[in-house]
Design an enzyme around this catalytic site. Structure first.
Site, PDB file in Angstrom:
ATOM      1  N   ASP A 132      46.836 -25.420  34.916  1.00 35.32           N
ATOM      2  CA  ASP A 132      47.956 -26.001  35.677  1.00 35.32           C
ATOM      3  C   ASP A 132      47.532 -27.223  36.485  1.00 35.32           C
ATOM      4  O   ASP A 132      48.283 -28.182  36.604  1.00 35.32           O
ATOM      5  CB  ASP A 132      48.525 -24.966  36.667  1.00 35.32           C
ATOM      6  CG  ASP A 132      49.261 -23.853  35.943  1.00 35.32           C
ATOM      7  OD1 ASP A 132      49.540 -24.007  34.743  1.00 35.32           O
ATOM      8  OD2 ASP A 132      49.556 -22.817  36.590  1.00 35.32           O
TER       9      ASP A 132
HETATM   10  P1  NAP Z   1      45.234 -21.582  35.622  1.00 35.13           P
HETATM   11  O1  NAP Z   1      46.366 -22.538  35.524  1.00 35.13           O
HETATM   12  O2  NAP Z   1      45.518 -20.197  36.030  1.00 35.13           O
HETATM   13  O3  NAP Z   1      44.498 -21.589  34.196  1.00 35.13           O
HETATM   14  C1  NAP Z   1      43.312 -20.887  33.999  1.00 35.13           C
HETATM   15  C2  NAP Z   1      42.878 -21.064  32.555  1.00 35.13           C
HETATM   16  O4  NAP Z   1      41.580 -20.517  32.449  1.00 35.13           O
HETATM   17  C3  NAP Z   1      43.765 -20.348  31.565  1.00 35.13           C
HETATM   18  O5  NAP Z   1      44.518 -21.266  30.828  1.00 35.13           O
HETATM   19  C4  NAP Z   1      42.773 -19.543  30.672  1.00 35.13           C
HETATM   20  O6  NAP Z   1      43.002 -19.878  29.308  1.00 35.13           O
HETATM   21  C5  NAP Z   1      41.410 -20.045  31.126  1.00 35.13           C
HETATM   22  N1  NAP Z   1      40.413 -18.977  31.189  1.00 35.13           N
HETATM   23  C6  NAP Z   1      40.550 -17.727  31.684  1.00 35.13           C
HETATM   24  N2  NAP Z   1      39.412 -17.038  31.544  1.00 35.13           N
HETATM   25  C7  NAP Z   1      38.517 -17.869  30.965  1.00 35.13           C
HETATM   26  C8  NAP Z   1      37.167 -17.743  30.573  1.00 35.13           C
HETATM   27  N3  NAP Z   1      36.480 -16.585  30.733  1.00 35.13           N
HETATM   28  N4  NAP Z   1      36.555 -18.805  30.007  1.00 35.13           N
HETATM   29  C9  NAP Z   1      37.219 -19.957  29.803  1.00 35.13           C
HETATM   30  N5  NAP Z   1      38.515 -20.140  30.167  1.00 35.13           N
HETATM   31  C10 NAP Z   1      39.152 -19.103  30.740  1.00 35.13           C
HETATM   32  O7  NAP Z   1      44.108 -22.134  36.624  1.00 35.13           O
HETATM   33  P2  NAP Z   1      44.068 -23.419  37.535  1.00 35.13           P
HETATM   34  O8  NAP Z   1      44.208 -24.654  36.713  1.00 35.13           O
HETATM   35  O9  NAP Z   1      42.870 -23.229  38.382  1.00 35.13           O
HETATM   36  O10 NAP Z   1      45.376 -23.342  38.430  1.00 35.13           O
HETATM   37  C11 NAP Z   1      45.543 -22.416  39.503  1.00 35.13           C
HETATM   38  C12 NAP Z   1      46.976 -21.903  39.533  1.00 35.13           C
HETATM   39  O11 NAP Z   1      47.117 -20.923  40.567  1.00 35.13           O
HETATM   40  C13 NAP Z   1      47.976 -23.004  39.822  1.00 35.13           C
HETATM   41  O12 NAP Z   1      49.161 -22.759  39.120  1.00 35.13           O
HETATM   42  C14 NAP Z   1      48.204 -22.839  41.315  1.00 35.13           C
HETATM   43  O13 NAP Z   1      49.456 -23.367  41.747  1.00 35.13           O
HETATM   44  C15 NAP Z   1      48.166 -21.331  41.441  1.00 35.13           C
HETATM   45  N6  NAP Z   1      47.933 -21.021  42.840  1.00 35.13           N
HETATM   46  C16 NAP Z   1      46.689 -21.083  43.348  1.00 35.13           C
HETATM   47  C17 NAP Z   1      46.501 -20.917  44.714  1.00 35.13           C
HETATM   48  C18 NAP Z   1      45.153 -21.045  45.360  1.00 35.13           C
HETATM   49  O14 NAP Z   1      45.066 -20.815  46.562  1.00 35.13           O
HETATM   50  N7  NAP Z   1      44.114 -21.389  44.636  1.00 35.13           N
HETATM   51  C19 NAP Z   1      47.580 -20.647  45.534  1.00 35.13           C
HETATM   52  C20 NAP Z   1      48.855 -20.549  44.971  1.00 35.13           C
HETATM   53  C21 NAP Z   1      48.998 -20.731  43.615  1.00 35.13           C
HETATM   54  P3  NAP Z   1      42.580 -18.828  28.157  1.00 35.13           P
HETATM   55  O15 NAP Z   1      43.278 -17.558  28.465  1.00 35.13           O
HETATM   56  O16 NAP Z   1      43.026 -19.467  26.888  1.00 35.13           O
HETATM   57  O17 NAP Z   1      41.093 -18.695  28.230  1.00 35.13           O
END
Ligand code: NAP
Length: 474
Positions: free
Chosen positions: A398
């Site tokens: 994301d």
């Molecule tokens: P993400 O959008 O959740 O994507 C994570 C990706 O990691 C997935 O597409 C997955 O694809 C891949 N993945 C999972 N396990 C893996 C592994 N072992 N090896 C390789 N790839 C792996 O993560 P992000 O880009 O960090 O975004 C964070 C999200 O959380 C955002 O939508 C954000 O708004 C939300 N959020 C975060 C917080 C915060 O405090 N950090 C707060 C509110 C909301 P596969 O399954 O194909 O591997």
């Protein structure tokens, strides 16, 4: 009298240590001593409280200390880093429950005639707020925990008239509180007490129900703030100045954290709490909502990744939740060192909401001893992205989705992203076609300059590092 002055002086010293410690937590270089300083403040607070004979019952305190230490130790060893948000949710919930119990205990002590409050209306108001906020925090946090632990569906649960029902319950809670306080003293308010206690517990549940799993970290920060406010109210009930100050600190820091997270997602707090984000066909299940995706996924092997990186001079790592799942931070640091020895300049681009909790990537990279100078905040790295030879996206999705910047029809349009797509070559590490937390497909993976290095991030990176090592040995 002298003892009271001594106790309050010690509480002021402890409060000052908390505040300085909190301030020091804001910078990585001072975070450890800041934590230590706050710990010393807490030690002073505990010792002084134990010396206060009004409070002491050593049997119960010892039992609580032993039980709490054992549970805390078990959690520290057993809970994985990726499960920290759930853990924090539970801890907030227990904080709320503890405040509720303090409020209830004081109510029953007054009702039973064990204590006579000097100012009954003031005490009743304190009890009301302690129980109300504590109750909402407790059940709200338990619901948030269940969503994050996937014991309950992460999708928002919506029904017709939901906001009206919640509004009516809140109004009934306020009315019961009014009756409770206006009875003059808490002795006559048993029915009112029962009504707002039960309603606060129901409200915590129903207020979190319509919020999607993706927004749980913001909800948890808000609940953390509420747990602080409940403790603060409990401080007024039992007339403990330190509890009032510490509760305020937790309350305000939780609000600031929520605001930072909302800003990083380009959404208002009201939108997070009341919009049911992720429920409609526009998000979540309707993966790919927004403009239709074009292009094809182009896999790359660790050997070819090595060839691309070997020639690169400017490389940026963009870590996301997948790095945490795979625990790839140590091998990421190893690859960064190998690249630097090969003459490349390396940076780590940090998105404020990458992962599942604020500062998630900073914590993991610090654990792997990546130097702080290598980390670059999103706003600082974005103007440099077109100059990068290679962007390595490690389990991020994301936070690098170009739709957030380019597609007004996308549900995440407006959320600030790291502009990985502007690098000359993008290598994305993920296991398969899994969507990001928002449930949306990502055009980045289909762009002509993107290659997909499939597999667990740690294993894939180990493969690339092995290629560099075999080159060095040749
Ligand atoms: P993400 O959008 O959740 O994507 C994570 C990706 O990691 C997935 O597409 C997955 O694809 C891949 N993945 C999972 N396990 C893996 C592994 N072992 N090896 C390789 N790839 C792996 O993560 P992000 O880009 O960090 O975004 C964070 C999200 O959380 C955002 O939508 C954000 O708004 C939300 N959020 C975060 C917080 C915060 O405090 N950090 C707060 C509110 C909301 P596969 O399954 O194909 O591997």
């Amino acid at each position: 009298m002298n003892r009271e002055i001594l106790i309050n002086t010690a509480y002021i010293v402890a409060s000052i240590l908390f505040i300085i410690g909190l301030k020091m937590l804001g910078r990585q270089a001072t975070a450890r001593p800041g934590n230590l300083l706050s710990g010393v403040g807490m030690l002073i607070a505990i010792v002084v409280t134990l010396l206060d004979r009004n409070v002491v019952n050593f049997t119960w305190i010892t039992a609580g200390l032993v039980a709490g230490t054992l549970i805390g130790l078990a959690c520290a060893y057993l809970v994985k880093m990726t499960a920290m948000p759930e853990m924090v949710a539970l801890l907030n919930g227990f904080g709320g429950l503890a405040s509720l119990i303090v409020g209830a205990a004081e109510f029953f002590r007054i009702r039973g005639g064990t204590v006579v409050p000097p100012d009954p209306a003031f005490t009743a108001t304190g009890i009301y707020f302690t129980v109300l906020i504590g109750g909402v925090t407790f059940t709200g946090s338990v619901y948030a925990f269940c969503k994050l632990a996937e014991w309950l569906s992460g999708r928002p649960v919506l029904f017709r008239g939901q906001h009206l029902v919640n509004g009516l319950m809140l109004a009934a809670t306020l009315a019961a509180g009014g009756v409770f306080v206006l009875t003059g003293d808490a002795r006559f308010g048993l029915a009112a007490f029962g009504v707002f206690t039960v309603l606060s517990l129901v409200l915590g549940w129903t207020l979190v129900m319509p919020i999607g799993g993706g927004d749980m970290p913001v909800v948890i920060a808000m609940l953390n703030s509420l747990s602080g406010l409940a403790a603060c109210a409990a401080g007024f009930v039992i007339r403990n100045n330190l509890l009032i100050v510490a509760g305020c600190l937790v309350g305000t820091s939780g609000v600031i954290l929520s605001a930072i997270m909302c800003q990083a997602m380009n959404r208002s707090l009201a939108n997070v709490l009341f919009s049911g984000f992720g429920a409609g066909p526009a998000a979540g299940a309707a993966a790919g909502a927004g403009a239709a995706l074009t292009g094809e996924l182009k896999p790359i092997s660790p050997e070819d990744t090595f060839a691309v990186l070997e020639a690169a001079r400017l490389v940026v790592f963009i870590p996301g939740y997948g790095m945490a799942v795979s625990q790839a931070q140590h091998v990421v640091r190893e690859l960064a060192e190998v690249l630097e020895r090969n003459g490349a300049e390396v940076r780590f681009a940090i998105h404020p909401v990458a992962g599942r909790m604020p500062g998630h990537m900073n914590v993991l990279l610090a654990e792997a001893s990546v130097s702080y100078e290598h980390l670059v905040e999103m706003d600082a790295i974005n103007p440099l992205m077109p100059t990068m030879d290679v962007a390595i996206v490690i389990g991020a999705n994301d936070v690098v989705n170009p739709a957030a910047a380019c597609d007004p029809a996308s549900p995440i349009y407006g959320m600030p992203i790291i502009r990985a797509h502007e690098a000359r070559t993008v290598i994305c590490l993920k296991r398969g076609k899994g969507a990001g937390f928002s449930g949306l497909e990502n055009q980045l993976f289909l762009l002509p300059n993107t290659r997909m290095l499939y597999g667990d991030a740690k294993g894939s990176l180990q493969g690339v590092v092995a290629e560099f090592k075999s080159l060095a040995q040749a």
